[in-house]
Design a protein around this motif. Structure first.
Motif, PDB file in Angstrom:
ATOM      1  N   ALA A  33      -3.098  -2.269  -4.177  1.00 14.69           N
ATOM      2  CA  ALA A  33      -4.298  -2.768  -3.507  1.00 14.69           C
ATOM      3  C   ALA A  33      -4.168  -4.249  -3.181  1.00 14.69           C
ATOM      4  O   ALA A  33      -4.481  -4.689  -2.061  1.00 14.69           O
ATOM      5  CB  ALA A  33      -5.527  -2.519  -4.371  1.00 14.69           C
ATOM      6  N   LEU A  34      -3.708  -5.043  -4.131  1.00 15.38           N
ATOM      7  CA  LEU A  34      -3.553  -6.480  -3.904  1.00 15.38           C
ATOM      8  C   LEU A  34      -2.527  -6.755  -2.807  1.00 15.38           C
ATOM      9  O   LEU A  34      -2.712  -7.660  -1.980  1.00 15.38           O
ATOM     10  CB  LEU A  34      -3.132  -7.176  -5.202  1.00 15.38           C
ATOM     11  N   THR A  35      -1.452  -5.976  -2.778  1.00 11.84           N
ATOM     12  CA  THR A  35      -0.427  -6.151  -1.745  1.00 11.84           C
ATOM     13  C   THR A  35      -0.998  -5.830  -0.365  1.00 11.84           C
ATOM     14  O   THR A  35      -0.798  -6.588   0.600  1.00 11.84           O
ATOM     15  CB  THR A  35       0.788  -5.255  -2.029  1.00 11.84           C
ATOM     16  N   ASN A  36      -1.705  -4.708  -0.259  1.00 14.19           N
ATOM     17  CA  ASN A  36      -2.317  -4.347   1.027  1.00 14.19           C
ATOM     18  C   ASN A  36      -3.295  -5.413   1.504  1.00 14.19           C
ATOM     19  O   ASN A  36      -3.315  -5.776   2.692  1.00 14.19           O
ATOM     20  CB  ASN A  36      -3.031  -3.000   0.900  1.00 14.19           C
ATOM     21  N   LEU A  37      -4.113  -5.904   0.601  1.00 12.29           N
ATOM     22  CA  LEU A  37      -5.117  -6.899   0.977  1.00 12.29           C
ATOM     23  C   LEU A  37      -4.460  -8.227   1.359  1.00 12.29           C
ATOM     24  O   LEU A  37      -4.950  -8.942   2.247  1.00 12.29           O
ATOM     25  CB  LEU A  37      -6.113  -7.095  -0.162  1.00 12.29           C
ATOM     26  N   ARG A  38      -3.363  -8.578   0.702  1.00  9.96           N
ATOM     27  CA  ARG A  38      -2.634  -9.794   1.067  1.00  9.96           C
ATOM     28  C   ARG A  38      -2.092  -9.695   2.488  1.00  9.96           C
ATOM     29  O   ARG A  38      -2.142 -10.661   3.260  1.00  9.96           O
ATOM     30  CB  ARG A  38      -1.497 -10.038   0.072  1.00  9.96           C
ATOM     31  N   LEU A  39      -1.604  -8.514   2.849  1.00  5.15           N
ATOM     32  CA  LEU A  39      -1.060  -8.312   4.187  1.00  5.15           C
ATOM     33  C   LEU A  39      -2.157  -8.263   5.247  1.00  5.15           C
ATOM     34  O   LEU A  39      -1.996  -8.818   6.338  1.00  5.15           O
ATOM     35  CB  LEU A  39      -0.250  -7.011   4.222  1.00  5.15           C
ATOM     36  N   CYS A  40      -3.251  -7.601   4.929  1.00  3.42           N
ATOM     37  CA  CYS A  40      -4.266  -7.316   5.935  1.00  3.42           C
ATOM     38  C   CYS A  40      -5.333  -8.401   6.054  1.00  3.42           C
ATOM     39  O   CYS A  40      -6.009  -8.501   7.087  1.00  3.42           O
ATOM     40  CB  CYS A  40      -4.942  -5.976   5.630  1.00  3.42           C
TER      41      CYS A  40
END
Length: 284
Positions: free
Chosen positions: A39-46
């Motif tokens: 989740a943190l990785t996706n949010l960092r990207l998006c």
């Protein structure tokens, strides 16, 4: 035993179910480290415009929403006493009704919000519809999901069965279809999702063309106080265009539009960017 416990939990009052789900979500933040990382990785990207602190706050909300979703699933599948329609507001239903009055099949552009199961149960209050889904690898979980949803679904169609999906649309049926997960690179193109290259299947335009269907966005949100909202968008125009990449990019832009309204309720614990173009590594 797990399925029996899940049934028992589903008998709890709805507001208590949601409260229990929030507790599970808070606990999951500390215990489900792998999903927290995704989740943190996706949010960092998006959401690069957010600070690290803001993204962590949003990620915590995502985990809480995911916990609520688990309990909503138990209640949606097993609690027939509660009338969830009293908790529901709907906008844009006229778009779907207009297509059905023309005798045209409707391909509902679905999205993997956490409220997917309670949302599908609520959709069943307005019309009969079918769902295209990927069978679960665990046979017990697959049985739970297909039987639980079977009360309000007309058909659960394996996503590999393109012919049945097209046949239903040609018959003027409503079919829910969500292309917003990473299903691999076969029959997929890399198009932006929140500005990040995302392997996205091109089947939506092919199904719409073969089924002669209207493609109508369908989002479902959890509101404060245990209420819900279903939002139908206007049918996609000039779709399919004949250009798979342009069509798929439009699909992702449309889904992104609805996700931005309640980003904490989207399935960010899924590895949406697992596959990347050649030369780029998976961010996970």
């Amino acid at each position: 035993m797990g399925l029996a416990l899940f049934w028992l939990i589903g008998q709890l009052p709805w507001d208590l179910l949601l409260a229990l789900g929030r507790g599970i979500g808070h606990l999951g933040w500390w215990l489900a480290r792998k999903r927290r990382h995704i989740a943190l990785t996706n949010l960092r990207l998006c959401f690069p415009e957010l600070s690290d602190t803001e993204r962590e706050v949003l990620a915590r909300k995502v985990m809480v929403s995911t916990g609520e979703a688990l309990m909503e699933m138990a209640g949606s599948f097993h609690n027939r006493r509660i009338d969830l329609g009293q908790r529901l507001s709907v906008t844009g239903l006229e778009h779907l009704e207009a297509a059905r009055e023309r005798g045209q099949g409707v391909l509902l552009l679905g999205m993997h919000f956490n409220s997917i199961d309670v949302g599908s149960r609520l959709l069943g209050k307005f019309f009969t519809f079918s769902v295209v889904y990927r069978p679960n690898d665990n046979p017990l979980l697959d049985h739970l999901i297909t039987e639980g949803r079977g009360t309000w679904l007309k058909h659960s169609v394996d996503r590999r069965d393109l012919r049945q999906t097209v046949r239903l649309l040609r018959q003027g049926e409503v079919v829910w279809y969500a292309p917003d997960q990473d299903y691999g690179t076969e029959h997929a193109v890399y198009v932006p999702f929140f500005g990040v290259p995302a392997a996205t299947i091109t089947s939506t335009s092919r199904i719409a063309r073969m089924g002669k269907a209207a493609v109508i966005p369908c989002a479902h949100y959890r509101l404060p106080g245990g209420r819900y909202k279903i939002e139908f968008g206007e049918p996609l125009t000039d779709f399919p265009s004949g250009n798979d990449e342009a069509d798929t990019a439009l699909i992702n832009r449309t889904i992104e539009h609805y996700v931005r309204k309640h980003p904490e309720q989207y399935l960010w614990v899924h590895k949406r960017f697992k596959h990347q173009p050649e030369g780029r590594r998976s961010p996970y």
